[in-house]
Design an enzyme around this catalytic site. Structure first.
Site, PDB file in Angstrom:
ATOM      1  N   TYR A   1      37.390  43.953  43.088  1.00 50.97           N
ATOM      2  CA  TYR A   1      38.455  44.187  42.098  1.00 50.97           C
ATOM      3  C   TYR A   1      37.900  44.771  40.806  1.00 50.97           C
ATOM      4  O   TYR A   1      38.315  44.389  39.724  1.00 50.97           O
ATOM      5  CB  TYR A   1      39.198  42.874  41.851  1.00 50.97           C
ATOM      6  CG  TYR A   1      40.050  42.474  43.051  1.00 50.97           C
ATOM      7  CD1 TYR A   1      41.339  42.971  43.200  1.00 50.97           C
ATOM      8  CD2 TYR A   1      39.540  41.664  44.052  1.00 50.97           C
ATOM      9  CE1 TYR A   1      42.109  42.640  44.299  1.00 50.97           C
ATOM     10  CE2 TYR A   1      40.301  41.332  45.166  1.00 50.97           C
ATOM     11  CZ  TYR A   1      41.584  41.824  45.285  1.00 50.97           C
ATOM     12  OH  TYR A   1      42.353  41.518  46.388  1.00 50.97           O
TER      13      TYR A   1
ATOM     14  N   ASP B   1      45.241  31.937  47.480  1.00 53.56           N
ATOM     15  CA  ASP B   1      46.229  32.585  46.638  1.00 53.56           C
ATOM     16  C   ASP B   1      47.497  32.957  47.419  1.00 53.56           C
ATOM     17  O   ASP B   1      47.933  34.100  47.387  1.00 53.56           O
ATOM     18  CB  ASP B   1      45.566  33.831  46.025  1.00 53.56           C
ATOM     19  CG  ASP B   1      46.450  34.559  45.039  1.00 53.56           C
ATOM     20  OD1 ASP B   1      47.169  33.902  44.282  1.00 53.56           O
ATOM     21  OD2 ASP B   1      46.419  35.819  45.042  1.00 53.56           O
TER      22      ASP B   1
ATOM     23  N   GLU C   1      36.311  35.242  51.944  1.00 51.03           N
ATOM     24  CA  GLU C   1      35.740  34.905  50.636  1.00 51.03           C
ATOM     25  C   GLU C   1      35.188  33.486  50.535  1.00 51.03           C
ATOM     26  O   GLU C   1      35.439  32.782  49.545  1.00 51.03           O
ATOM     27  CB  GLU C   1      36.766  35.137  49.530  1.00 51.03           C
ATOM     28  CG  GLU C   1      37.179  36.588  49.384  1.00 51.03           C
ATOM     29  CD  GLU C   1      37.905  36.861  48.074  1.00 51.03           C
ATOM     30  OE1 GLU C   1      38.364  35.906  47.416  1.00 51.03           O
ATOM     31  OE2 GLU C   1      37.996  38.034  47.692  1.00 51.03           O
TER      32      GLU C   1
ATOM     33  N   GLU D   1      39.655  44.458  50.648  1.00 52.36           N
ATOM     34  CA  GLU D   1      40.629  44.254  49.565  1.00 52.36           C
ATOM     35  C   GLU D   1      40.208  45.056  48.352  1.00 52.36           C
ATOM     36  O   GLU D   1      39.050  45.017  47.936  1.00 52.36           O
ATOM     37  CB  GLU D   1      40.720  42.776  49.141  1.00 52.36           C
ATOM     38  CG  GLU D   1      41.406  41.874  50.130  1.00 52.36           C
ATOM     39  CD  GLU D   1      41.578  40.436  49.614  1.00 52.36           C
ATOM     40  OE1 GLU D   1      41.648  40.233  48.381  1.00 52.36           O
ATOM     41  OE2 GLU D   1      41.623  39.528  50.461  1.00 52.36           O
TER      42      GLU D   1
HETATM   43  C1  BDP Z   1      41.175  37.723  46.800  1.00 48.23           C
HETATM   44  C2  BDP Z   1      41.774  36.923  47.933  1.00 48.23           C
HETATM   45  C3  BDP Z   1      43.260  37.140  48.103  1.00 48.23           C
HETATM   46  C4  BDP Z   1      43.935  37.149  46.759  1.00 48.23           C
HETATM   47  C5  BDP Z   1      43.367  38.288  45.940  1.00 48.23           C
HETATM   48  C6  BDP Z   1      44.024  38.424  44.568  1.00 48.23           C
HETATM   49  O1  BDP Z   1      41.110  37.189  49.153  1.00 48.23           O
HETATM   50  O2  BDP Z   1      43.798  36.146  48.936  1.00 48.23           O
HETATM   51  O3  BDP Z   1      45.327  37.208  46.831  1.00 48.23           O
HETATM   52  O4  BDP Z   1      42.001  38.059  45.746  1.00 48.23           O
HETATM   53  O5  BDP Z   1      43.540  37.801  43.632  1.00 48.23           O
HETATM   54  O6  BDP Z   1      40.242  36.969  46.174  1.00 48.23           O
HETATM   55  O7  BDP Z   1      45.021  39.106  44.452  1.00 48.23           O
END
Ligand code: BDP
Length: 606
Positions: free
Chosen positions: A473, A162, A418, A508
């Site tokens: 997330y 991404d 990932e 993240e």
């Molecule tokens: C994660 C990835 C990251 C993406 C992020 C996203 O590690 O590179 O930019 O999600 O979706 O899966 O913002």
């Protein structure tokens, strides 16, 4: 591989500037020997820079294939009798390089340096032509992986990560000179005994001399005031530092080791290696730096900015670190590739802690089929990511650790972001790579970053990881907008991971946020939602002792490929792409520093 330096015995000439440049989508330049003379039909191109956004032309932006760069340089007259080296700090993703008509090197991988001894090909005082064919194609045997397909309008690159596939010469290029007998590698490992006031530092060193290796080695260790605090004779040994000042998060105290090659009283070569005396250890669920529990605050970052793309830039480097200081971040991850050397040097000096990552990102076809609607294909198979890919990955780990092993700021290696990790095939692929990283560096923990598709209980790589690193997330990609339900789901999963008795870093968590978009009901994409989302995450982290770090995704908005769920890139930054704070930045600053706004009412630096 040591970086070029100017010392009493060494000299560098930077080749940054405006080079000649020409795209070559069909690869015709190799057969036509474009290196053998001035590059025809060339346009100007800055080095370092990604070429993609320099020219307002979609053909340049989305180019797939070779990009030829050429410059000429005069080899300094004074280098007669010296060993002369041509060095690229990086070329993304691979390059072939010529000096005049002679090919001098090829390199695979877009984020680590490569160099060639060109002494026999150049004459001090004369001009040389330097040509590089830089190729930006990604395939299943490259890191990161991708697929190039024939489309109605030519070849098209797709990839599984991404961030935009910026390419070109992103970092400095040098000609440099060393003596013919020279220091070719240094490894330092540090330790200490005793507590503050009566602390003895230990610096083990190992110096490799190339050329006529029969020469003697002498080392001197100087403190930050330039006072010699220890000396040693021989290519390896251990120095003792009385009353050592440790390197610590927020206190980037550095000693300097001078490795000298000597011939009697004559100095043959001298190389300067900064040294931070510190230890790193994982004990149970704790991450210890200098024996003290450390809690990571900060971000996953990117090398990304308008116009320059992924080029290294000192102004941006210093500015970003000032923002890290302002917001109270003590760390970042080099998501998702090794950054420019300058970044780690600066992190060493600033006392910022770094998780250093390879460019293994996007090794997960499940994410592609699940999120991007691509047909499901196997991630690890003879036709996709295979044994050859693993050898490329192993080489990337070797180059990363060889380049970065002496930085005190780096406390943890991340060998992939990932990847698919719930299958037996992923386990077979990764087990030897973990073993390799641990063999190459016995002093730092090794891990990988786990994806949401491999939740607790399904991951087959966690057992190899010294630290659990999670990208999650909840509230964004799942339970979208429903923070109450997200909180329950997140806490439940995290409690599972906590049972493994390893430290957990949330590498993240984030929500796309359009700066300036507001709502009273904290709807997704608004600044209010980003703040509420972060608050929810923090409640979860604070309830689980094994969590030893939180790194928000992302430090700043960044460019991606074109997709229906990206609005001019990924908008999960705490700062915009031009580094203006969103509301969430103030929230993080409050959490990490305890300082409240308004910070703009006057200087609040202490
Ligand atoms: C994660 C990835 C990251 C993406 C992020 C996203 O590690 O590179 O930019 O999600 O979706 O899966 O913002």
């Amino acid at each position: 591989m040591l970086r070029p330096q100017d010392t009493a015995t060494r000299e560098r000439r930077s080749l940054t500037g405006i080079w000649d440049f020409r795209l070559d989508g069909t690869g015709a330049g190799h057969d036509a020997r474009w290196f053998a003379g001035p590059l025809a039909d060339a346009r100007p191109m800055p080095v370092p820079a990604s070429f993609n956004d320099i020219v307002p032309d979609v053909e340049v932006k989305n180019h797939v294939g070779d990009a030829w760069y050429q410059t000429s340089a005069r080899v300094p007259r004074g280098w007669a009798g010296e060993r002369i080296v041509l060095r690229f700090d990086s070329a993304t993703h691979r390059a072939v390089v010529w000096i005049n008509d002679t090919e001098v090197m090829r390199h695979e991988g877009g984020y680590t340096p490569f160099e060639a001894d060109v002494t026999e090909l150049v004459t001090p005082g004369d001009e040389v032509r330097i040509t590089a064919a830089v190729n930006n194609e990604l395939n299943f045997q490259s890191l990161p992986p991708g697929v190039v397909q024939e489309g109605p309008r030519g070849r098209k690159q797709t990839y599984f990560h991404d961030f935009f596939n910026y390419a070109g010469i992103h970092r400095p290029v040098y000609l440099y000179a060393t003596p013919t007998t020279y220091v070719s590698d240094i490894t330092v490992v540090t330790d200490f005994d005793g507590a503050a006031g009566a602390r003895t530092g230990k610096v083990s060193y190992d110096v490799v001399v190339s050329g006529d290796g029969s020469q003697d080695v002498r080392v001197l260790l100087r403190d930050a005031d330039g006072e010699v605090v220890a000396t040693g004779d021989g290519a390896s040994g251990e120095l003792t530092v009385q009353d050592a000042h440790l390197w610590a998060p927020g206190d980037g105290y550095l000693y300097e080791l001078e490795a000298q090659v000597v011939d009697g009283d004559a100095l043959v070569d001298s190389y300067l290696q900064t040294v931070g005396i510190r230890t790193v250890e994982v004990r149970g669920t704790q991450f210890l730096i200098n024996g003290e529990p450390f809690y990571f605050t900060g971000f996953g970052k990117h090398e990304d900015q308008a116009v320059r793309g992924k080029a290294h830039d000192d102004a941006m480097l210093v500015h970003d670190f000032e923002l890290l200081d302002w917001i109270g971040a003590n760390s970042f991850r080099t998501s998702h590739y090794p950054y420019a050397d300058e970044v780690y040097d600066y992190a060493d000096r600033q006392g910022i802690v770094v998780i250093d990552e390879t460019s293994a990102v996007g090794q997960n076809m499940g994410v592609m089929s699940g999120m991007m609607g691509m047909p499901a294909i196997e991630t690890f198979s003879p036709e996709t990511i295979n044994d050859e890919s693993r050898e490329v990955h192993a080489q990337a780990i070797r180059e990363l650790i060889a380049r970065d092993k002496n930085h005190p700021s780096i406390v943890l290696w991340s060998i992939a972001n990932e990847p698919e990790s719930a299958s037996d095939a992923s386990r077979e692929y990764f087990e030897p790579l973990f073993a390799l990283a641990k063999e190459l560096d016995t002093t730092r923990p090794v891990g990988f970053v786990n994806v949401m598709l491999s939740p607790f209980g399904t991951c087959k790589l966690a057992e190899f990881s010294d630290v659990i690193m999670l990208n999650r997330y909840y509230g964004w990609y799942v339970d979208t907008g429903d923070l109450e339900v997200a909180e329950e789901h997140w806490r439940a999963e995290l409690q599972g991971w906590a049972s493994l008795d390893k430290p957990i870093i949330i590498t993240e968590y984030g929500a796309d946020t359009v700066a300036g978009l507001h709502s009273t009901t904290a709807d997704p994409w608004t600044e209010e939602f980003q703040s509420a989302y972060l608050d929810m995450n923090h409640r979860v982290f604070d309830s689980i002792d094994a969590v030893v770090g939180e790194q928000v995704w992302n430090f700043a908005d960044f460019q991606t490929s074109q997709m229906v769920f990206r609005v001019d890139g990924n908008k999960k930054g705490a700062f915009t792409r031009d580094r203006r704070p969103k509301a969430a930045a103030h929230l993080l600053r409050k959490r990490w520093t305890g300082k409240s706004d308004p910070s703009w009412a006057g200087s609040d630096r202490d």
